[in-house]
Scaffold this active site. Structure first.
Site, PDB file in Angstrom:
ATOM      1  N   GLY A   1       2.703   3.683   1.402  1.00  0.00           N
ATOM      2  CA  GLY A   1       3.238   3.928   2.733  1.00  0.00           C
ATOM      3  C   GLY A   1       3.811   5.322   2.891  1.00  0.00           C
ATOM      4  NE  ARG A   2       8.865   6.262  -0.338  1.00  0.00           N
ATOM      5  CZ  ARG A   2      10.128   6.478  -0.653  1.00  0.00           C
ATOM      6  NH1 ARG A   2      10.777   7.460  -0.077  1.00  0.00           N
ATOM      7  NH2 ARG A   2      10.731   5.747  -1.542  1.00  0.00           N
TER       8      ARG A   2
ATOM      9  NE  ARG B   1       4.449   7.985  -8.471  1.00  0.00           N
ATOM     10  CZ  ARG B   1       4.992   6.909  -7.902  1.00  0.00           C
ATOM     11  NH1 ARG B   1       6.221   6.531  -8.187  1.00  0.00           N
ATOM     12  NH2 ARG B   1       4.327   6.218  -7.007  1.00  0.00           N
TER      13      ARG B   1
ATOM     14  CG  ASP C   1       5.348  -3.534  -5.066  1.00  0.00           C
ATOM     15  OD1 ASP C   1       5.866  -4.660  -5.221  1.00  0.00           O
ATOM     16  OD2 ASP C   1       5.954  -2.567  -4.599  1.00  0.00           O
ATOM     17  CG  ASN C   2       7.748  -0.975  -7.712  1.00  0.00           C
ATOM     18  OD1 ASN C   2       6.925  -0.287  -7.104  1.00  0.00           O
ATOM     19  ND2 ASN C   2       8.912  -1.305  -7.187  1.00  0.00           N
TER      20      ASN C   2
ATOM     21  NE  ARG D   1       0.819   1.081  -6.885  1.00  0.00           N
ATOM     22  CZ  ARG D   1       1.922   1.768  -6.714  1.00  0.00           C
ATOM     23  NH1 ARG D   1       3.075   1.166  -6.766  1.00  0.00           N
ATOM     24  NH2 ARG D   1       1.883   3.060  -6.466  1.00  0.00           N
TER      25      ARG D   1
ATOM     26  CE  LYS E   1       8.448   7.450  -4.551  1.00  0.00           C
ATOM     27  NZ  LYS E   1       8.959   6.841  -5.782  1.00  0.00           N
TER      28      LYS E   1
ATOM     29  N   GLY F   1       0.836  -1.206   0.000  1.00  0.00           N
ATOM     30  CA  GLY F   1       0.000   0.000   0.000  1.00  0.00           C
ATOM     31  C   GLY F   1       0.863   1.246   0.000  1.00  0.00           C
TER      32      GLY F   1
ATOM     33  CG  ASP G   1      10.539   8.382   7.424  1.00  0.00           C
ATOM     34  OD1 ASP G   1      10.163   7.891   6.335  1.00  0.00           O
ATOM     35  OD2 ASP G   1      11.599   9.034   7.543  1.00  0.00           O
TER      36      ASP G   1
HETATM   37  P1  AMP Z   1       9.136   0.998  -3.233  1.00  0.00           P
HETATM   38  O1  AMP Z   1      10.402   0.271  -2.931  1.00  0.00           O
HETATM   39  O2  AMP Z   1       9.330   2.473  -3.366  1.00  0.00           O
HETATM   40  O3  AMP Z   1       8.374   0.404  -4.356  1.00  0.00           O
HETATM   41  O4  AMP Z   1       8.236   0.845  -1.930  1.00  0.00           O
HETATM   42  C1  AMP Z   1       7.777  -0.388  -1.456  1.00  0.00           C
HETATM   43  C2  AMP Z   1       6.801  -0.176  -0.339  1.00  0.00           C
HETATM   44  O5  AMP Z   1       7.429   0.439   0.776  1.00  0.00           O
HETATM   45  C3  AMP Z   1       5.626   0.720  -0.686  1.00  0.00           C
HETATM   46  O6  AMP Z   1       4.510   0.202  -0.018  1.00  0.00           O
HETATM   47  C4  AMP Z   1       6.027   2.048  -0.125  1.00  0.00           C
HETATM   48  O7  AMP Z   1       4.924   2.853   0.157  1.00  0.00           O
HETATM   49  C5  AMP Z   1       6.764   1.639   1.154  1.00  0.00           C
HETATM   50  N1  AMP Z   1       7.754   2.634   1.595  1.00  0.00           N
HETATM   51  C6  AMP Z   1       8.937   2.939   1.031  1.00  0.00           C
HETATM   52  N2  AMP Z   1       9.583   3.901   1.730  1.00  0.00           N
HETATM   53  C7  AMP Z   1       8.781   4.221   2.775  1.00  0.00           C
HETATM   54  C8  AMP Z   1       8.865   5.136   3.860  1.00  0.00           C
HETATM   55  N3  AMP Z   1       9.922   5.943   4.043  1.00  0.00           N
HETATM   56  N4  AMP Z   1       7.838   5.181   4.729  1.00  0.00           N
HETATM   57  C9  AMP Z   1       6.771   4.377   4.590  1.00  0.00           C
HETATM   58  N5  AMP Z   1       6.624   3.491   3.607  1.00  0.00           N
HETATM   59  C10 AMP Z   1       7.617   3.408   2.695  1.00  0.00           C
HETATM   60 MG    MG Z   2       6.737   0.985  -5.316  1.00  0.00          MG
END
Ligand code: AMP
Ligand code: MG
Length: 483
Positions: A90-91, A174, A250-251, A181, A111, A88, A123
């Protein structure tokens, strides 16, 4: 306030609670706009020209939400390096769906906008460097004519975030056709609610694939359509030497855009096994593995659709498998055509595949730069000629020139074809790092100049020499994820 012309119509927000969390961005202390993409703004029919810097900083940090927005964090799951996880946003928060005058709908997402229900241990924040990196590389991809999410703005938050060392916080805006996804389908499928899955499928078809709205078997046709888009996308990546770095499900966007610029990078010296991501220790997402992973991810997508394809599960699996099994043939055909274009070859000849593979093998063995080798073949002198004095290369070149003579080809015709698909500049890793280092110290000039250089990557321009040179010390270049 002057009119910006936001035109929100938020359809994802109207889906049930299973799909998202309603949440606003967490305000930041001292927002300061560092980049605004005027060209993108005008293609969205948005006008920021009369808005003050202070106001823009508030808008693009999420401190001041535009009228008509409804912020949500989207729920999704994903296979990360092969392992299934609930994820989901997360940020990130989606502030709404904006429609431009050509009636194209775009997600507007922040983002780095703070914690959500999906933040797990994170965070919710992002650092300036990685957000500028996403801006730079996504713009480069757009200019290379490759489907991609884009970046509308970057704002510094005025807050430090804690990583290995304290880093400046930032928010990236973005823009995407949508943020749905493969992982979105996986999340809903894992809930085992067929009604919700049907809602998601119909939503996606209406938004991205309206031509199959009346089809006999929508789920099957959606699988076919997404597969076509993803094959085209990965072939584009292979064409320019782009390595995504984290092709987790998810990407992988359902609309077929390149999404989530984490530890991605462009290959310089041709080596099919190239990996840049520090966390990809097994080379799962190496350059040459990208088509296999595309197929693997599409298989996960197909699994989500099984209950919608046919009531009879066996039949459903058979139908889906038949589609997935066509991947290799389709990919190879499209890949060969892409490579023919790169070499200026018209029509089809039996020996094309070996001609193409022999060039790639030569580049690999002799450690030649991928982009610059094609520039050399287009008679653009950006590499030392002595690099190409090699006997093996000269023999190959004779075969290539013989092949160029058939199928009514002419010099003008083949050069024109090659120039359309072979970039002269790519965002080389050492130049990206150079620009970001300066930006971290408050100097945005190199980033802005770089964005300008990356604008027409297929055209000859003055002052691009230094951007065309591969790094001399790029051997151990590493990119980092989730920073
Ligand atoms: P990503 O590697 O950017 O595709 O992120 C994978 C997952 O980790 C996604 O659910 C993001 O929302 C979460 N995520 C990445 N960085 C953070 C962060 N600093 N705080 C909270 N969630 C994060
Ligand atoms: Mg991602």
């Amino acid at each position: 306030m002057s009119k910006i012309n936001w035109n929100f119509n938020n359809t994802y927000f109207n889906l049930s609670r299973s799909f998202k969390e309603d949440i606003d961005p967490v305000p930041v202390r001292n927002p300061d706009l560092v980049l605004l993409n005027d060209k993108l703004a005008s293609s969205l029919d948005l006008d920021f020209s009369k808005i003050s810097h202070k106001e823009l900083s508030k808008i693009f940090s999420g401190n001041l939400l535009p009228e008509g927005s409804n912020s949500i964090a989207q729920a999704y799951a994903g296979h990360q390096f092969g392992h299934f996880t609930m994820l989901g946003d997360g940020r990130a928060v989606l502030i709404g769906e904006h429609t431009n005058k050509s009636n194209i709908k775009y997600d507007i997402q922040f983002k780095g906008s703070g914690k959500t229900a999906f933040s797990r241990n994170g965070d919710g924040r992002a650092a300036l460097g990685p957000m500028l990196r996403e801006y730079l590389i996504s713009e480069a991809m757009f200019n290379l004519n490759i489907p991609t999410t884009r970046s509308l703005a970057v704002v510094k938050t005025g807050e430090d975030i804690v990583r290995d060392t304290p880093l400046q916080g930032a928010v990236l805006t973005r823009v995407a056709l949508s943020h749905i996804r493969v992982g979105t389908f996986q999340y809903i499928a894992a809930r085992q609610r067929k009604d919700e899955l049907e809602i998601l499928m119909n939503y996606v078809i209406k938004r991205h694939y309206p031509n199959i709205e009346n089809s006999q078997n929508k789920a099957l046709d959606l699988l076919k359509a997404v597969m076509e888009k993803q094959i085209d996308l990965v072939i584009n990546w292979m064409r320019v030497g782009f390595i995504h770095g984290v092709m987790n499900t998810d990407n992988m966007s359902i609309s077929g855009e390149t999404i989530d610029y984490g530890p991605c990078a462009f290959m310089d010296i041709y080596d099919p096994k190239t990996v840049f991501s520090s966390i990809d220790r097994m080379g799962r997402y190496a350059y040459c593995n990208q088509p296999f992973i595309t197929k693997w991810n599409l298989s996960r997508f197909a699994e989500c659709l099984i209950s919608l394809i046919d009531k009879d599960q066996k039949k459903s699996i058979k139908l889906a498998t038949e589609i997935i099994d066509t991947f290799e043939k389709k990919y190879e055909e499209k890949w060969l055509n892409m490579m023919r274009n790169k070499l200026g070859l018209y029509g089809v000849d039996d020996k094309d595949k070996s001609l193409i593979l022999d060039l790639l093998t030569w580049m690999h063995q002799k450690k030649k730069d991928y982009t610059n080798t094609f520039c050399h073949l287009m008679n653009l002198k950006n590499q030392k000629d002595k690099d190409f004095e090699d006997n093996d290369f000269q023999n190959w070149k004779k075969r290539w020139q013989d092949r160029l003579k058939i199928k009514n080809n002419t010099y003008e015709k083949f050069i024109k074809l090659m120039r359309r698909v072979n970039p002269l500049v790519i965002p080389r890793n050492h130049k990206v790092e150079e620009a970001l280092n300066e930006a971290n110290q408050g100097n945005l000039k190199p980033t802005i100049q770089f964005l300008d250089i990356l604008k027409n990557p297929y055209n000859e321009k003055k002052n691009i020499d230094e951007y065309q040179m591969p790094s001399l010390s790029n051997k151990n270049y590493k990119t980092f994820c989730g920073t």
